[in-house]
Write a protein that holds these residues in place. Structure first.
Motif, PDB file in Angstrom:
ATOM      1  N   LEU A  96      -3.708 -13.420 -17.229  1.00  0.00           N
ATOM      2  CA  LEU A  96      -5.009 -12.764 -17.301  1.00  0.00           C
ATOM      3  C   LEU A  96      -4.962 -11.518 -16.429  1.00  0.00           C
ATOM      4  O   LEU A  96      -4.317 -11.499 -15.382  1.00  0.00           O
ATOM      5  CB  LEU A  96      -6.104 -13.704 -16.819  1.00  0.00           C
ATOM      6  N   ILE A  97      -5.656 -10.477 -16.890  1.00  0.00           N
ATOM      7  CA  ILE A  97      -5.855  -9.291 -16.071  1.00  0.00           C
ATOM      8  C   ILE A  97      -7.350  -9.026 -16.010  1.00  0.00           C
ATOM      9  O   ILE A  97      -8.044  -9.091 -17.027  1.00  0.00           O
ATOM     10  CB  ILE A  97      -5.070  -8.063 -16.602  1.00  0.00           C
ATOM     11  N   ALA A  98      -7.841  -8.757 -14.788  1.00  0.00           N
ATOM     12  CA  ALA A  98      -9.270  -8.501 -14.576  1.00  0.00           C
ATOM     13  C   ALA A  98      -9.435  -7.672 -13.308  1.00  0.00           C
ATOM     14  O   ALA A  98     -10.245  -7.999 -12.448  1.00  0.00           O
ATOM     15  CB  ALA A  98     -10.041  -9.810 -14.476  1.00  0.00           C
ATOM     16  N   ASP A  99      -8.644  -6.605 -13.179  1.00  0.00           N
ATOM     17  CA  ASP A  99      -8.625  -5.822 -11.938  1.00  0.00           C
ATOM     18  C   ASP A  99      -9.620  -4.663 -11.906  1.00  0.00           C
ATOM     19  O   ASP A  99      -9.575  -3.835 -11.013  1.00  0.00           O
ATOM     20  CB  ASP A  99      -7.213  -5.313 -11.651  1.00  0.00           C
ATOM     21  N   LYS A 100     -10.503  -4.595 -12.895  1.00  0.00           N
ATOM     22  CA  LYS A 100     -11.570  -3.589 -12.970  1.00  0.00           C
ATOM     23  C   LYS A 100     -11.059  -2.158 -13.139  1.00  0.00           C
ATOM     24  O   LYS A 100     -11.785  -1.208 -12.910  1.00  0.00           O
ATOM     25  CB  LYS A 100     -12.503  -3.677 -11.758  1.00  0.00           C
ATOM     26  N   LYS A 101      -9.803  -2.000 -13.575  1.00  0.00           N
ATOM     27  CA  LYS A 101      -9.244  -0.677 -13.859  1.00  0.00           C
ATOM     28  C   LYS A 101      -9.285  -0.469 -15.368  1.00  0.00           C
ATOM     29  O   LYS A 101      -8.689  -1.230 -16.119  1.00  0.00           O
ATOM     30  CB  LYS A 101      -7.812  -0.572 -13.348  1.00  0.00           C
ATOM     31  N   THR A 102      -9.992   0.562 -15.789  1.00  0.00           N
ATOM     32  CA  THR A 102     -10.190   0.803 -17.219  1.00  0.00           C
ATOM     33  C   THR A 102      -9.072   1.696 -17.750  1.00  0.00           C
ATOM     34  O   THR A 102      -9.272   2.873 -18.020  1.00  0.00           O
ATOM     35  CB  THR A 102     -11.556   1.453 -17.479  1.00  0.00           C
ATOM     36  N   SER A 103      -7.924   1.107 -17.900  1.00  0.00           N
ATOM     37  CA  SER A 103      -6.768   1.833 -18.417  1.00  0.00           C
ATOM     38  C   SER A 103      -5.829   0.852 -19.099  1.00  0.00           C
ATOM     39  O   SER A 103      -5.950  -0.358 -18.910  1.00  0.00           O
ATOM     40  CB  SER A 103      -6.052   2.562 -17.270  1.00  0.00           C
ATOM     41  N   PRO A 104      -4.896   1.376 -19.895  1.00  0.00           N
ATOM     42  CA  PRO A 104      -3.944   0.489 -20.573  1.00  0.00           C
ATOM     43  C   PRO A 104      -3.105  -0.313 -19.569  1.00  0.00           C
ATOM     44  O   PRO A 104      -2.859   0.134 -18.456  1.00  0.00           O
ATOM     45  CB  PRO A 104      -3.065   1.449 -21.370  1.00  0.00           C
ATOM     46  N   PHE A 105      -2.659  -1.485 -20.000  1.00  0.00           N
ATOM     47  CA  PHE A 105      -1.797  -2.331 -19.177  1.00  0.00           C
ATOM     48  C   PHE A 105      -0.651  -2.877 -20.010  1.00  0.00           C
ATOM     49  O   PHE A 105      -0.766  -3.010 -21.227  1.00  0.00           O
ATOM     50  CB  PHE A 105      -2.588  -3.480 -18.532  1.00  0.00           C
ATOM     51  N   THR A 106       0.452  -3.170 -19.330  1.00  0.00           N
ATOM     52  CA  THR A 106       1.614  -3.801 -19.968  1.00  0.00           C
ATOM     53  C   THR A 106       2.320  -4.678 -18.954  1.00  0.00           C
ATOM     54  O   THR A 106       2.714  -4.216 -17.884  1.00  0.00           O
ATOM     55  CB  THR A 106       2.619  -2.752 -20.490  1.00  0.00           C
ATOM     56  N   LEU A 107       2.470  -5.946 -19.302  1.00  0.00           N
ATOM     57  CA  LEU A 107       3.231  -6.896 -18.502  1.00  0.00           C
ATOM     58  C   LEU A 107       4.307  -7.476 -19.412  1.00  0.00           C
ATOM     59  O   LEU A 107       3.992  -8.176 -20.374  1.00  0.00           O
ATOM     60  CB  LEU A 107       2.324  -7.999 -17.964  1.00  0.00           C
ATOM     61  N   LYS A 108       5.570  -7.155 -19.114  1.00  0.00           N
ATOM     62  CA  LYS A 108       6.693  -7.688 -19.888  1.00  0.00           C
ATOM     63  C   LYS A 108       7.168  -8.963 -19.219  1.00  0.00           C
ATOM     64  O   LYS A 108       7.502  -8.962 -18.036  1.00  0.00           O
ATOM     65  CB  LYS A 108       7.834  -6.675 -19.957  1.00  0.00           C
ATOM     66  N   ILE A 109       7.178 -10.040 -19.980  1.00  0.00           N
ATOM     67  CA  ILE A 109       7.569 -11.339 -19.454  1.00  0.00           C
ATOM     68  C   ILE A 109       8.971 -11.653 -19.970  1.00  0.00           C
ATOM     69  O   ILE A 109       9.211 -11.621 -21.175  1.00  0.00           O
ATOM     70  CB  ILE A 109       6.620 -12.460 -19.914  1.00  0.00           C
ATOM     71  N   GLN A 110       9.874 -11.980 -19.067  1.00  0.00           N
ATOM     72  CA  GLN A 110      11.233 -12.327 -19.482  1.00  0.00           C
ATOM     73  C   GLN A 110      11.440 -13.834 -19.560  1.00  0.00           C
ATOM     74  O   GLN A 110      12.068 -14.317 -20.488  1.00  0.00           O
ATOM     75  CB  GLN A 110      12.246 -11.663 -18.559  1.00  0.00           C
ATOM     76  N   SER A 111      10.914 -14.569 -18.572  1.00  0.00           N
ATOM     77  CA  SER A 111      11.007 -16.031 -18.662  1.00  0.00           C
ATOM     78  C   SER A 111       9.985 -16.698 -17.752  1.00  0.00           C
ATOM     79  O   SER A 111       9.535 -16.120 -16.769  1.00  0.00           O
ATOM     80  CB  SER A 111      12.417 -16.530 -18.315  1.00  0.00           C
ATOM     81  N   VAL A 112       9.637 -17.910 -18.136  1.00  0.00           N
ATOM     82  CA  VAL A 112       8.818 -18.812 -17.336  1.00  0.00           C
ATOM     83  C   VAL A 112       9.575 -20.127 -17.311  1.00  0.00           C
ATOM     84  O   VAL A 112       9.959 -20.646 -18.356  1.00  0.00           O
ATOM     85  CB  VAL A 112       7.422 -19.025 -17.959  1.00  0.00           C
ATOM     86  N   GLU A 113       9.798 -20.640 -16.106  1.00  0.00           N
ATOM     87  CA  GLU A 113      10.520 -21.902 -15.976  1.00  0.00           C
ATOM     88  C   GLU A 113       9.776 -22.812 -15.006  1.00  0.00           C
ATOM     89  O   GLU A 113       9.443 -22.415 -13.897  1.00  0.00           O
ATOM     90  CB  GLU A 113      11.935 -21.649 -15.466  1.00  0.00           C
ATOM     91  N   PHE A 114       9.532 -24.028 -15.445  1.00  0.00           N
ATOM     92  CA  PHE A 114       8.911 -25.031 -14.585  1.00  0.00           C
ATOM     93  C   PHE A 114      10.020 -25.754 -13.845  1.00  0.00           C
ATOM     94  O   PHE A 114      11.036 -26.105 -14.444  1.00  0.00           O
ATOM     95  CB  PHE A 114       8.082 -26.009 -15.424  1.00  0.00           C
ATOM     96  N   LEU A 115       9.827 -25.985 -12.538  1.00  0.00           N
ATOM     97  CA  LEU A 115      10.894 -26.591 -11.759  1.00  0.00           C
ATOM     98  C   LEU A 115      10.373 -27.420 -10.599  1.00  0.00           C
ATOM     99  O   LEU A 115       9.206 -27.371 -10.265  1.00  0.00           O
ATOM    100  CB  LEU A 115      11.870 -25.531 -11.259  1.00  0.00           C
ATOM    101  N   ASN A 116      11.295 -28.177 -10.018  1.00  0.00           N
ATOM    102  CA  ASN A 116      11.011 -28.945  -8.816  1.00  0.00           C
ATOM    103  C   ASN A 116      11.493 -28.092  -7.662  1.00  0.00           C
ATOM    104  O   ASN A 116      12.682 -27.953  -7.429  1.00  0.00           O
ATOM    105  CB  ASN A 116      11.746 -30.288  -8.856  1.00  0.00           C
ATOM    106  N   PHE A 117      10.542 -27.514  -6.938  1.00  0.00           N
ATOM    107  CA  PHE A 117      10.833 -26.579  -5.850  1.00  0.00           C
ATOM    108  C   PHE A 117      10.645 -27.292  -4.523  1.00  0.00           C
ATOM    109  O   PHE A 117       9.574 -27.787  -4.228  1.00  0.00           O
ATOM    110  CB  PHE A 117       9.885 -25.372  -5.948  1.00  0.00           C
TER     111      PHE A 117
END
Length: 162
Positions: free
Chosen positions: A140-161
């Protein structure tokens, strides 16, 4: 692990923008030929100002207690969001993270550091975030900045940390 370099990964994601509350922000998940990306533009018109994407995940084992994220951001602040359902009760948990424009970053988020929220407000007395209760993950993005955004996601991994 969710591998965002796979060309079909973006198809599992659903966008939920502030238009559910009469806002006009845009956001969607796409594949750019290399990775999936969360893109759009925020608008504060009509009391708007957020965009999000999420997907259902497979059940996790009880020993999972963290999520590792590899991403390239645009210098803005995002939220990693986890949704649980337990006893027919839905709770969203958030963890904010900063991005550095154009730089790959790797961050591990411990479940204990997530905050329970409802429509942007912190919830007190929410149950502990447990792996076996997790049904969705999102951004989610909700930073009150009225401009385009891009978040490139490469991986999400669930783990025992530890």
């Amino acid at each position: 692990m969710i591998d965002f370099t796979q060309p079909n990964e973006y198809q599992y994601w659903t966008a939920v923008n502030d238009n559910v509350m009469d806002g006009i922000s845009t956001g969607l998940f796409t594949y750019d030929g290399n990775v999936s990306q969360f893109t759009g533009e925020l608008s504060l018109a009509n009391n708007g100002g957020f965009s999000s994407v999420n997907r259902t995940i497979s059940p996790l084992t009880i020993d999972i207690n963290a999520v590792n994220l590899i991403y390239i951001g645009d210098g803005r602040t995002y939220q990693l969001r986890i949704t649980t359902w337990k006893n027919d009760y839905r709770i969203n948990y958030k963890h904010e993270f900063e991005t550095i424009k154009g730089q790959q970053q790797i961050k591990t988020f411990n479940f204990n550091d997530f905050k329970a929220v409802f429509r942007g407000r912190l919830l007190s007395g929410a149950p502990e975030l447990l792996a076996e209760d997790i049904k969705q993950i999102g951004f989610l993005i909700a930073d009150k900045k009225t401009s385009p955004f891009t978040l490139k996601i490469q991986s999400v991994e669930f783990l025992n940390f530890k």
